[in-house]
Write a protein that holds these residues in place. Structure first.
Motif, short mmCIF file in Angstrom:
data_model
loop_
_atom_site.label_atom_id
_atom_site.label_comp_id
_atom_site.label_asym_id
_atom_site.label_seq_id
_atom_site.Cartn_x
_atom_site.Cartn_y
_atom_site.Cartn_z
N LYS A 81 0.83 -1.20 0.00
CA LYS A 81 0.00 0.00 0.00
C LYS A 81 0.87 1.26 0.00
CE LYS A 81 -4.43 1.36 1.82
NZ LYS A 81 -5.49 1.14 2.79
N SER A 82 1.94 1.23 0.79
CA SER A 82 2.83 2.39 0.85
C SER A 82 3.51 2.63 -0.49
CB SER A 82 3.91 2.19 1.92
OG SER A 82 3.31 1.99 3.17
N ILE A 83 3.99 1.56 -1.11
CA ILE A 83 4.69 1.71 -2.40
C ILE A 83 3.74 2.28 -3.45
CG2 ILE A 83 5.69 0.39 -4.31
CD1 ILE A 83 6.92 -1.47 -2.13
N GLU B 197 1.05 4.05 -2.97
CA GLU B 197 0.77 5.46 -2.66
C GLU B 197 1.91 6.36 -3.13
OE1 GLU B 197 0.04 5.79 1.52
OE2 GLU B 197 -2.11 5.37 1.32
N ASP B 198 3.14 5.92 -2.89
CA ASP B 198 4.29 6.72 -3.31
C ASP B 198 4.31 6.90 -4.83
OD1 ASP B 198 5.11 7.03 -0.75
OD2 ASP B 198 6.68 5.52 -0.81
#
Lengths: 336, 376
Positions: free
Chosen positions: B243-245, B247-248
């Motif tokens: 999810k973080s990747i 979003e980035d």
């Protein structure tokens, strides 16, 4: 041109910078990282993007805050990560996707956290087992338990109102845009952690035990009680982080893997001494944020994964080395 | 003072890069790619409603020398039961054992994802002399090859799931494989992607053969079609990392048109990143896990799900019985590898099963379904 000042006066920004640097270099590193990310992607410091970054960092910050209580008292809590996993898997199994179950499930999860913390603290205190061993055993126990109750394949689901803590937003907040629930939780808990650590006797007693356990005991501190409380803080923060991570990204069996080491890294980046006796809550929170900013920066730089891991390790060693070097230098200046 | 540190850092980075790039090429074999893509077009022999006993382009070998009076002891050295795919697979295998009254004992040893443990597990099984036949699901290819060769000298061996570098086993059971998996997903993206669209590839880990095959199958197709692949990231199988990747990447590029995945376990997390960011859904490739299939149907996604079917866990037990009764078996038993598309999606959605259940278990008619697999 400042005409009122003499040439020998130190500019105000240098005084401010020195103060930040002195309290803990982590704030400086954090600022540099944020500036670097912003340089690569100016939208990063727009309120909604930055809040999203805080949302993503919230679980690690909360974990680091809990871990700090244990670290300053001279221990480690290696069971945090598997407690996060257990929280997510047990939460999904108990709630089974039904929003009506959320509240009692959360109570049960905190109950489990309380038991884990008391057990860790009691075994460490009364049986004199090093916390490294106690919590390593607990790590394996909780991991095994998580696999046992799910048979290795998670069942059930986290209902939307459970996930809200890690995932939902309050829309259309003036000035901020979308405000994540997780950020509100983070601010409330951070205030609570700072209060507990710096303004109550608990934080001071934990520091005293970590600095010199025997002296602390002779000074009348009930060492086991403080130590158990520190482990309970750590476990409860792990349950909180589990609830938020489960909310953020859903059910998976490896959700907590390695988080205990990230939390310990964050605390150390925040300048805490690994064998106890020194630590500072805002710096530990900043340490977690710094670690997360570092991950984000490496994503933005588009570095292949192996380099990321290497750089992450190098920076952590660098931060700890720098702190140690400063401590030695400070000692020399005092003539020690 | 700073210069040596800088040089050291540069050296570390250079070494890491070399390692990263060396890893990808080592796993690519053009002949295998062509063979596997050919298999995707071929009709499998055997009953279509039981793909776990079907075989594509098989060469049968005689096994009369292994025929033996029952009841038999079947031994299984398992790489691990450490992810939902392997849990569904192993549950299915245990159910298959129950269907064979001639199998008196089924000895299962879990290597817990460790090469060393698996090597000593197999040596232990061989020393015990209890096994009439040995099934191996190797943890890694190269490390397990020598001990499998030793086992071959003593008893019939069946290898499945991941491979070994020897053809001494009586039968090697595998779905068509990673190249086809990656290629099916990549071709779908190439067909659906709007002009000038960009693609983000999400991978679990480098260096695992099955996963490397999937990526190399896809990478070539993207290259040939001139697709703009903005990144290939490792998620380590973590939903939070995924999810973080994503979003980035959404922040960096504003929009991502398609997501290619080498495994479906984190597909829903990737989709949720788009929801939370407020971006339109991407074209996405997943796998046959229920959570992804449900999301796909509920949101009407443009998606495809190649599979690495868990029904392959039934086949080794069936093969064991065939070998111990002296029936010929395929030397390389290539199982069909279906993929789920919008047309057949509804057939694979099972709301009574756990969210991380794999739809292609081939276990619906087995005793104990669905409770045994955690369903209701």
């Amino acid at each position: 041109m400042s005409d009122t000042r003499t040439a020998t006066q130190v500019p105000a920004w240098r005084v401010a910078l020195a103060a930040v640097g002195k309290s803990a270099p982590v704030f400086l590193v954090l600022l540099i990282l944020i500036a670097w990310i912003t340089y690569l992607n100016p939208r990063f410091i727009e309120p909604s993007f930055f809040l999203n970054f805080l949302r993503r960092s919230a679980p690690l910050m909360i974990l680091a805050a809990g871990q700090l209580f244990v670290v300053v008292s001279g221990g480690f809590d290696l069971s945090q990560g598997s407690l996060v996993t257990l929280t997510v898997l047990a939460g999904a199994l108990l709630a089974f996707g039904d929003p009506a179950n959320t509240w009692w499930v959360i109570l049960v999860l905190y109950g489990i956290g309380l038991l884990v913390g008391v057990f860790n603290g009691a075994v460490t205190s009364y049986l004199r087992v090093p916390s490294f061993i106690t919590t390593l055993g607990m790590l394996l126990t909780l991991k095994g338990l998580a696999l046992l109750i799910t048979g290795g394949a998670p069942r059930g689901a986290l209902p939307p109102n459970f996930r809200a803590f890690g995932r939902a937003f309050i829309e259309d907040v003036p000035l901020l845009g979308r405000l994540p629930w997780a950020v509100i939780v983070l601010f409330v808990l951070s205030a609570l952690f700072v209060y507990l650590f710096h303004y109550t006797v608990l934080g001071k007693q934990a520091l005293a035990i970590g600095d010199n356990q025997r002296a602390a005991a002779l000074a009348g501190i009930h060492v086991p009680r403080v130590r158990i409380t520190a482990f309970v803080m750590s476990s409860l923060s792990a349950v909180t982080a589990g609830i938020m991570l489960g909310g953020f990204s859903g059910v998976s069996i490896n959700v907590g893997d390695g988080l205990e080491l990230e939390a310990i890294s964050a605390v150390v980046l925040g300048g805490a001494a690994l064998l106890g006796g020194r630590g500072n809550m805002p710096a530990a929170l900043a340490g977690a944020l710094t670690l997360q900013a570092l991950f984000t920066l490496l994503n933005f730089l588009g570095l292949p994964s192996p380099i990321r891991v290497t750089v992450q390790g190098a920076i952590i060693i660098g931060a700890v080395g720098y702190a140690a070097w400063r401590a030695v230098r400070a000692g020399q200046e005092r003539g020690a | 003072m700073l210069r040596p540190i800088r040089i050291l850092l540069a050296l570390i980075i250079a070494a890491a890069m070399t390692a990263a790039f060396a890893q990808t090429s080592e796993f690519f074999n053009e002949a295998d790619l062509i063979r596997d893509l050919g298999y995707m077009e071929m009709e499998a022999e055997g009953p279509a409603d039981q793909p776990w006993i079907q075989a594509i382009d098989p060469t049968y070998i005689e096994t009369t020398q292994y025929a033996k009076e029952g009841p038999w002891t079947v031994c299984f050295s398992n790489a691990g039961v450490n992810n939902p795919w392997r849990v569904v697979g192993f549950t299915t295998m245990e159910a298959e054992v129950d269907l064979h009254p001639n199998i008196g004992r089924f000895i299962h040893i879990d290597a817990e994802g460790s090469d060393n443990k698996q090597i000593s597990d197999i040596n232990g099984l061989l020393a015990s002399g209890d096994c009439d036949i040995l099934i191996v699901s190797p943890n890694t290819t190269a490390a397990l090859t020598p001990v499998v060769e030793t086992a071959c000298e003593q008893l019939p061996v069946i290898v499945f799931d991941r491979g070994v570098n020897t053809d001494c086993p009586v039968s090697f059971i595998t779905p068509i494989g990673g190249y086809a998996f990656g290629a099916v997903a990549a071709n779908f993206i190439v067909d659906e992607l709007p002009e000038g669209g960009n693609v983000l590839a999400l991978r679990i880990l480098p260096g695992v053969d099955v996963l490397e095959f999937r990526w190399s199958g896809a990478e070539r197709i993207f290259e040939e079609a001139g697709i703009n692949v903005v990144g290939a990231e490792f998620t380590e199988g973590s939903t939070a990392n995924t999810k973080s990747i994503v979003e980035d990447y959404l922040q960096r590029f504003g929009n991502i048109d398609a997501i290619w995945m080498d495994a479906g376990a984190t597909a829903v997390a990737a989709i949720e990143a788009f929801e939370d960011f407020g971006a339109p859904y991407p074209i996405i490739t997943g796998e046959d896990q229920q959570d992804f299939l449900l999301k796909w149907r509920d949101e009407g996604l443009t998606a495809i799900a190649p599979t690495f079917p868990t029904y392959q866990w039934r086949t080794p037990i069936i093969a064991a019985e065939m070998i111990l009764t002296g029936q010929p078996v395929p030397e390389r038993w290539t199982l069909p590898q279906p993929h789920i598309t919008a047309e057949n999606l509804d057939r694979y959605i099972q709301p009574n099963m756990p969210l991380l259940h794999y739809a292609l278990c081939g276990c619906e008619d087995m005793p104990g379904f669905p409770e045994r697999w955690g369903g209701r």
